[in-house]
Scaffold this active site. Sequence first.
Site, mmCIF file in Angstrom:
data_model
loop_
_atom_site.group_PDB
_atom_site.id
_atom_site.type_symbol
_atom_site.label_atom_id
_atom_site.label_comp_id
_atom_site.label_asym_id
_atom_site.label_seq_id
_atom_site.Cartn_x
_atom_site.Cartn_y
_atom_site.Cartn_z
ATOM 1 N N LYS A 86 4.005 7.195 -7.648
ATOM 2 C CA LYS A 86 4.048 8.385 -8.495
ATOM 3 C C LYS A 86 4.435 9.626 -7.694
ATOM 4 O O LYS A 86 5.239 10.429 -8.143
ATOM 5 C CB LYS A 86 2.689 8.629 -9.151
ATOM 6 C CG LYS A 86 2.238 7.546 -10.096
ATOM 7 C CD LYS A 86 0.989 7.966 -10.845
ATOM 8 C CE LYS A 86 -0.194 8.212 -9.936
ATOM 9 N NZ LYS A 86 -0.869 6.997 -9.470
ATOM 10 N N ARG A 130 0.118 0.445 4.910
ATOM 11 C CA ARG A 130 0.500 1.799 5.306
ATOM 12 C C ARG A 130 -0.105 2.172 6.654
ATOM 13 O O ARG A 130 -1.287 2.013 6.891
ATOM 14 C CB ARG A 130 -0.025 2.760 4.234
ATOM 15 C CG ARG A 130 0.797 4.002 4.064
ATOM 16 C CD ARG A 130 0.145 4.914 3.054
ATOM 17 N NE ARG A 130 0.455 4.597 1.674
ATOM 18 C CZ ARG A 130 -0.253 5.065 0.635
ATOM 19 N NH1 ARG A 130 -1.287 5.830 0.826
ATOM 20 N NH2 ARG A 130 0.093 4.734 -0.578
ATOM 21 N N ARG A 132 -10.279 0.874 -5.437
ATOM 22 C CA ARG A 132 -9.489 1.926 -6.107
ATOM 23 C C ARG A 132 -8.738 1.361 -7.306
ATOM 24 O O ARG A 132 -8.616 2.008 -8.341
ATOM 25 C CB ARG A 132 -8.511 2.559 -5.114
ATOM 26 C CG ARG A 132 -9.178 3.582 -4.200
ATOM 27 C CD ARG A 132 -8.366 3.842 -2.957
ATOM 28 N NE ARG A 132 -7.131 4.560 -3.212
ATOM 29 C CZ ARG A 132 -6.164 4.708 -2.307
ATOM 30 N NH1 ARG A 132 -6.309 4.197 -1.110
ATOM 31 N NH2 ARG A 132 -5.077 5.371 -2.600
ATOM 32 N N ARG A 170 -7.144 11.255 -15.603
ATOM 33 C CA ARG A 170 -7.493 9.941 -15.054
ATOM 34 C C ARG A 170 -8.395 9.139 -15.974
ATOM 35 O O ARG A 170 -8.767 8.017 -15.660
ATOM 36 C CB ARG A 170 -8.192 10.105 -13.700
ATOM 37 C CG ARG A 170 -7.244 10.537 -12.602
ATOM 38 C CD ARG A 170 -8.002 10.609 -11.294
ATOM 39 N NE ARG A 170 -7.237 11.321 -10.283
ATOM 40 C CZ ARG A 170 -6.599 10.730 -9.290
ATOM 41 N NH1 ARG A 170 -6.620 9.434 -9.171
ATOM 42 N NH2 ARG A 170 -5.929 11.437 -8.412
ATOM 43 N N ARG A 226 -5.171 5.005 7.551
ATOM 44 C CA ARG A 226 -6.110 5.922 6.909
ATOM 45 C C ARG A 226 -7.318 5.127 6.425
ATOM 46 O O ARG A 226 -7.171 4.046 5.875
ATOM 47 C CB ARG A 226 -5.440 6.585 5.706
ATOM 48 C CG ARG A 226 -5.025 8.008 5.961
ATOM 49 C CD ARG A 226 -4.226 8.564 4.825
ATOM 50 N NE ARG A 226 -4.751 8.174 3.506
ATOM 51 C CZ ARG A 226 -4.125 8.431 2.355
ATOM 52 N NH1 ARG A 226 -2.981 9.047 2.360
ATOM 53 N NH2 ARG A 226 -4.641 8.054 1.214
#
Length: 312
Positions: free
Chosen positions: A13, A127, A173, A88, A162
């Site tokens: 997004k 990532r 999540r 959300r 991270r």
Amino acid sequence: MRIVLLGAPGSGKGTQSQRLVQRFGIPQVSTGDLLRSAVARGTPLGLAAKDAMQAGKLVEDSIVLGMIRERMGDADTANGFILDGFPRNLAQAAALDVLLGQVGKPLTAVVLMEVDYAELTRRIAGRRSCQTCGSVYNIYTMPLGAQPRCQNCADHPLLYQRPDDNEETVVQRLRVYEEQTRPLVNYYRRKGLLRVINAQGEVDAITQLLVDALAARPEKARSKAAKKVAKKAAKKSAKKSGKKSTKKSPSKAAKKSARKAARKPAKKQSRKTADKSPVKRRRLAKPARRTVAKKPPRKATKRAGTRRRTRR
Ligand SMILES: [Zn+2]
């Protein structure tokens, strides 16, 4: 163009919002940025948000909505905006509708960016970033060896992950997304605003799909269309089975096959359109546990803290 991009974490997004900003010259309104900015400037809403954050609480919807309302007053939103990070959940979506209606800037399109969960996990859990220059890599799409190092920096520092990008957190999540945010798909479909794109593949190709989707007509409200098809099929099969069956009471048999027929087209349609939640939930039930070993340090510091406290 007043747009909301819907999609799970890792669906791209952020990247695509940036593309739309460049393409259409409309601002990206990120609630995260609004919050940070309001806190930094010390506005009344910013101070309220700061209080909540310092107390370890979630910032109330009313505060975030207030910030969006203020932002909608800025001249650059006259031609549209891309809303990022909000809504959300259903309550936020409903409140947003009211607010945007009041300021005369209702949403014109909602695009669902679909990426399957295996790919999302790969994207997020793979990532790695460079602490020196901020470059972001993905160890799955760009193999860098067991000890991935930054290719942009002269001294090639080790990349880091991270803390909320490990696979365990990603599963969590995605679960929150599935439970809280996913229902917005049907909410916006019913409002006649929804477009769905397959957001897997090259970034440029996805941008094109997104632009095309924004120009296209939205998906029809599924419930109505499905009902119509089901009704037709039920009528047809009721006629057929009514002629055939002589032993059973015809009405019973007709009802049964009508139900069967009614189920069929609905199923087909749901596979084609967005909602695949049962499949996804099954996948979520089996979290990948590769990074579990990284957790212990947290516990250790906690224990150390209590020990210190008891000594005092
Ligand atoms: Zn670097």
